[in-house]
Enzyme design. Structure first.
Site, mmCIF file in Angstrom:
data_model
loop_
_atom_site.group_PDB
_atom_site.id
_atom_site.type_symbol
_atom_site.label_atom_id
_atom_site.label_comp_id
_atom_site.label_asym_id
_atom_site.label_seq_id
_atom_site.Cartn_x
_atom_site.Cartn_y
_atom_site.Cartn_z
ATOM 1 N N LYS A 84 -0.716 -0.401 -24.995
ATOM 2 C CA LYS A 84 -0.874 -0.095 -26.513
ATOM 3 C C LYS A 84 0.482 -0.030 -27.203
ATOM 4 O O LYS A 84 1.260 -0.962 -27.093
ATOM 5 C CB LYS A 84 -1.893 0.783 -27.053
ATOM 6 C CG LYS A 84 -3.188 0.828 -26.399
ATOM 7 C CD LYS A 84 -4.225 1.600 -26.883
ATOM 8 C CE LYS A 84 -5.272 2.382 -26.002
ATOM 9 N NZ LYS A 84 -6.316 1.289 -25.761
ATOM 10 N N ARG B 1 -0.661 -3.051 -18.586
ATOM 11 C CA ARG B 1 -1.911 -2.292 -18.564
ATOM 12 C C ARG B 1 -1.847 -1.217 -17.534
ATOM 13 O O ARG B 1 -1.548 -1.388 -16.294
ATOM 14 C CB ARG B 1 -2.940 -3.181 -18.094
ATOM 15 C CG ARG B 1 -3.329 -4.280 -19.424
ATOM 16 C CD ARG B 1 -4.679 -4.827 -19.209
ATOM 17 N NE ARG B 1 -5.645 -3.821 -19.965
ATOM 18 C CZ ARG B 1 -5.937 -3.720 -21.136
ATOM 19 N NH1 ARG B 1 -5.479 -4.597 -22.245
ATOM 20 N NH2 ARG B 1 -6.701 -3.003 -21.582
ATOM 21 N N GLU C 230 -0.535 4.811 -0.513
ATOM 22 C CA GLU C 230 -1.505 6.013 -1.083
ATOM 23 C C GLU C 230 -0.640 7.231 -0.772
ATOM 24 O O GLU C 230 0.246 7.326 0.112
ATOM 25 C CB GLU C 230 -2.764 6.099 -0.056
ATOM 26 C CG GLU C 230 -3.748 4.981 -0.398
ATOM 27 C CD GLU C 230 -4.788 5.028 0.740
ATOM 28 O OE1 GLU C 230 -4.816 5.680 1.664
ATOM 29 O OE2 GLU C 230 -5.944 4.321 0.224
ATOM 30 N N THR D 243 -2.708 5.242 -22.554
ATOM 31 C CA THR D 243 -2.421 4.099 -21.660
ATOM 32 C C THR D 243 -0.956 3.584 -21.917
ATOM 33 O O THR D 243 -0.301 4.444 -22.826
ATOM 34 C CB THR D 243 -3.061 2.911 -22.672
ATOM 35 O OG1 THR D 243 -2.788 3.218 -23.921
ATOM 36 C CG2 THR D 243 -4.687 3.256 -22.491
ATOM 37 N N ASP E 200 -5.671 12.924 -25.841
ATOM 38 C CA ASP E 200 -5.585 11.722 -25.480
ATOM 39 C C ASP E 200 -4.578 10.826 -26.530
ATOM 40 O O ASP E 200 -5.107 10.650 -27.556
ATOM 41 C CB ASP E 200 -6.917 11.005 -25.285
ATOM 42 C CG ASP E 200 -6.975 9.581 -24.994
ATOM 43 O OD1 ASP E 200 -5.986 8.998 -24.950
ATOM 44 O OD2 ASP E 200 -8.074 9.187 -24.447
ATOM 45 N N TYR F 106 0.616 -1.049 0.104
ATOM 46 C CA TYR F 106 -0.028 -0.100 0.012
ATOM 47 C C TYR F 106 0.962 1.222 0.099
ATOM 48 O O TYR F 106 1.895 1.186 0.866
ATOM 49 C CB TYR F 106 -0.822 -0.091 1.391
ATOM 50 C CG TYR F 106 -2.383 -0.266 0.882
ATOM 51 C CD1 TYR F 106 -3.012 1.068 0.193
ATOM 52 C CD2 TYR F 106 -3.060 -1.338 0.838
ATOM 53 C CE1 TYR F 106 -4.150 0.624 -0.413
ATOM 54 C CE2 TYR F 106 -4.342 -1.439 0.532
ATOM 55 C CZ TYR F 106 -5.026 -0.497 -0.254
ATOM 56 O OH TYR F 106 -6.259 -0.518 -0.763
HETATM 57 N N1 PLP Z 1 -8.421 6.684 -24.735
HETATM 58 C C1 PLP Z 1 -8.348 6.168 -25.937
HETATM 59 C C2 PLP Z 1 -8.094 6.889 -27.296
HETATM 60 C C3 PLP Z 1 -8.355 4.663 -26.167
HETATM 61 O O1 PLP Z 1 -8.379 4.108 -27.213
HETATM 62 C C4 PLP Z 1 -8.530 3.954 -24.966
HETATM 63 C C5 PLP Z 1 -8.808 2.123 -24.957
HETATM 64 O O2 PLP Z 1 -9.170 1.856 -26.003
HETATM 65 C C6 PLP Z 1 -8.836 4.482 -23.528
HETATM 66 C C7 PLP Z 1 -8.793 6.045 -23.554
HETATM 67 C C8 PLP Z 1 -9.144 3.952 -22.393
HETATM 68 O O3 PLP Z 1 -8.291 2.959 -22.032
HETATM 69 P P1 PLP Z 1 -8.429 1.751 -20.967
HETATM 70 O O4 PLP Z 1 -8.848 0.632 -21.689
HETATM 71 O O5 PLP Z 1 -6.844 1.461 -20.402
HETATM 72 O O6 PLP Z 1 -9.236 2.284 -19.998
#
Ligand code: PLP
Length: 590
Positions: A408, A414, A235, A405, A379, A233
């Site tokens: 990918k 993950r 936090e 993320t 994003d 843990y």
């Molecule tokens: N943002 C984008 C552009 C994504 O393609 C994805 C997943 O496919 C996410 C956010 C969400 O990621 P996670 O599956 O780790 O929650």
């Protein structure tokens, strides 16, 4: 047959017995003798003098010993040779054929044998009893013999780690060898789970994974993801935790942060988000109030659910406004974004998505955001690996916040990641913890640290150069076969194929392809009014990790074409499935 004497001696062992027809009488004699001597005995057969195959019984006893269900095994056949050969094929078994007490003794002292093989045609019952007695009581001497025996065990382990049906290839994976995932401890304690892991390995090895967001990661990433930090843990943040004993995890988190800063050149990094969704949630929590307007790309044009879909928290808490692609070019319509932004003055503009295959002009986004006083969030969940490799322009100089993320194109564990300007650091950190998350997954953060290290290597860049080149080759080949590629092609790791234009629904295509062992996503085609899934999204990230190049992409495109021409014909798809399996067998896997 199981039996225990009332008072077992201290050296009583669990002994597995087996024989063929020729060894049947001797084994029967020894079973009684060993039981009488206080051992726990299980007879695996054969159970008569009728002719049988020695290997069947040799394997049973050897497996029972190899899996440590029994301390020792005793086998008998006429010469003892066939049984020894069979037993020694089994993992964890050291079988010794002994026709006198001296060799029995040596097989224990020097070789640590755990299965004794007797030659029933040449050894009397009395001799057999002596041999067994000596063999059971003689200890392994260790010392230099440990080294020698250890080499045999190591050889066996190494072979077991590489499934024979998967050819080993050094993949262009940007790091250490990724092909030897073998969870030994799981195998020891949970055979069922281990079996499922092996099945997953086999599934991956035998399929063409074209899911754009899935890759094959380094074994080191898998190891780092499940490790000693898992129960910890922590936090809070380095230097200000709410739990004791965090000096080591502080170092881990700082390592991940420093490396991520180096990879992306960001002012501030938060490595705690559990996923891409959590990263987005925290970013919104830091930047927005409920009801604020957010301007993001339509999902049908490649945007993501967490950018304001009705079904997602983002669409319920905030007021989503949408932009999209130009009808003629299917490229992002920056002029339209500027118009909407000018009119609506959104609090936040979001760039990035899940199915847009072309380069994104972050400078243009920044100019639009500045012109109407909006914040800019990128994003980069799909693009972060390409950005780290310097293949896609970085959003960092232009955006207020970037989320991602790590699993990918970054090829890590993950998880999620947030980069931001220095002024937003506190707001972002507070939004992650305690705002939207509890204790960080320190084990995953440790794997993120490793992933950032790998992303800094030149091999990582070379890998992604190959990914994009493969993706372009795949697009070109599909175009040659008559398919329309959305946005006219690709600059990245993914592309969208418009299958409706061939009279096929994307959802059907997706299913037929899966039947044939080709895994893609069904997705929307921009401006398609006929239904939600006019296309399929494909990406060669995983195939590139397996060492495939442009030439293989032509074969992959041909496979896709064959499936789409075959349609729902089960036997036709099954024939393609076999060909796909055969093709895949030439490339590595875990
Ligand atoms: N943002 C984008 C552009 C994504 O393609 C994805 C997943 O496919 C996410 C956010 C969400 O990621 P996670 O599956 O780790 O929650």
């Amino acid at each position: 047959m199981k039996s225990k004497r009332d008072s077992k001696s201290a050296d009583a062992m669990r002994i597995a017995l087996g024989s063929d027809h020729a060894g049947f009488e001797l084994k029967k004699h020894l079973a009684a003798y060993l039981e009488e001597s206080g051992h726990e005995v299980e007879d695996f057969g054969s159970f008569s003098a009728e002719s049988v195959d020695y290997s069947d019984y040799g394997f049973k006893v050897a497996a029972a010993v190899g899996e440590r269900k029994f301390d020792r095994g005793v086998l008998a056949c006429r010469s003892g040779i066939g049984m020894s050969i069979a037993a020694n094929k089994v993992r964890g078994v050291m079988a010794a054929l002994c026709r006198d007490t001296e060799s029995a003794k040596l097989s224990r002292r020097h070789n640590d044998s755990n299965v004794l093989v007797l030659a029933a045609g040449f050894t009397s019952e009395e001799e057999a009893r002596h041999i067994v007695d000596i063999w059971l009581v003689t200890p392994f001497e260790g010392g230099r013999h440990s080294r020698r025996v250890g080499k045999i065990s190591q050889f066996e382990e190494d072979r077991a780690e590489r499934p024979r049906d998967v050819a080993v290839r050094p993949g262009a994976s940007g790091g250490s060898e990724p092909w030897s995932f073998q969870p030994r401890a799981v195998r020891e304690v949970d055979a069922e789970l281990f079996r499922l892991m092996q099945l997953e390995k086999k599934r991956l090895a035998e399929s063409l994974v074209l899911v754009a967001s899935e890759s094959i990661v380094e074994t080191a990433i898998l190891e780092a993801t499940g490790n000693i930090f898992s129960p910890k843990y922590a936090e809070g943040y380095p230097g200000e935790r709410l739990y004791p004993g965090c000096e080591v995890v502080d170092a881990v988190e700082l390592l991940a942060i420093e490396r991520a800063k180096q990879v992306f050149g960001a002012d501030h990094v938060n490595v705690q988000p559990y996923s891409g969704t959590q990263a987005n949630m925290a970013a919104y929590f830091a930047l927005l109030r409920p009801g604020d307007k957010i301007l993001s790309m339509r999902v049908e044009h490649g945007g993501h659910t967490t950018h304001g879909c009705d079904s997602n928290f983002s669409g319920r808490l905030y007021k989503p406004l949408r932009y999209g692609l130009k009808r003629d070019t299917e490229l992002i319509d920056y002029d339209a974004i500027a118009d909407i932004a000018e009119k609506e003055k959104p609090r936040l503009i979001i760039a990035g998505g899940s199915a847009y295959s072309r380069l994104i002009d972050f400078a243009r986004f920044k100019a639009i955001a500045d012109s109407c006083g909006s914040l800019l969030m990128v994003d980069m969940a799909h693009l972060s690996g390409l950005i780290a490799a310097g293949i896609h322009p970085s959003p960092v100089p232009f955006c207020d916040v970037a989320t991602s993320t790590t699993h990918k194109t970054l090829k890590g564990p993950r998880g999620g990641l947030i980069l931001c300007r220095r002024e937003l650091a506190d707001a972002i950190d507070e939004a992650v913890f305690p705002g939207t998350q509890g204790g960080p997954l320190v084990h995953v953060i440790s794997a993120k640290a490793l992933c950032f290290k790998l992303a800094l290597r030149s091999e990582f860049r070379e890998f992604h150069v190959q990914v994009v080149s493969n993706c372009k080759a795949l697009a070109a080949e599909l175009q040659r076969l008559g398919y329309r590629i959305v946005s006219g092609g690709t600059d990245t790791h993914l592309l969208v194929v418009d299958v409706r234009q061939k009279g096929i629904d994307g959802a059907d295509a997706w299913q037929w392809l899966e039947e044939a062992g080709i895994l893609v996503n069904k997705c929307a085609v921009p401006f398609d009014e006929a239904g939600p899934f006019g296309g399929i999204r494909v990406g060669p990230l995983s195939l590139t990790s397996r060492g495939m190049k442009e030439a293989e992409m032509a074969t992959v495109a041909e496979f896709i074409h064959r499936v789409l021409r075959t349609g729902p014909d089960v036997s036709g798809l099954s024939r393609i499935r076999s060909a796909v399996r055969e093709f895949c067998s030439g490339f590595g896997g875990y």
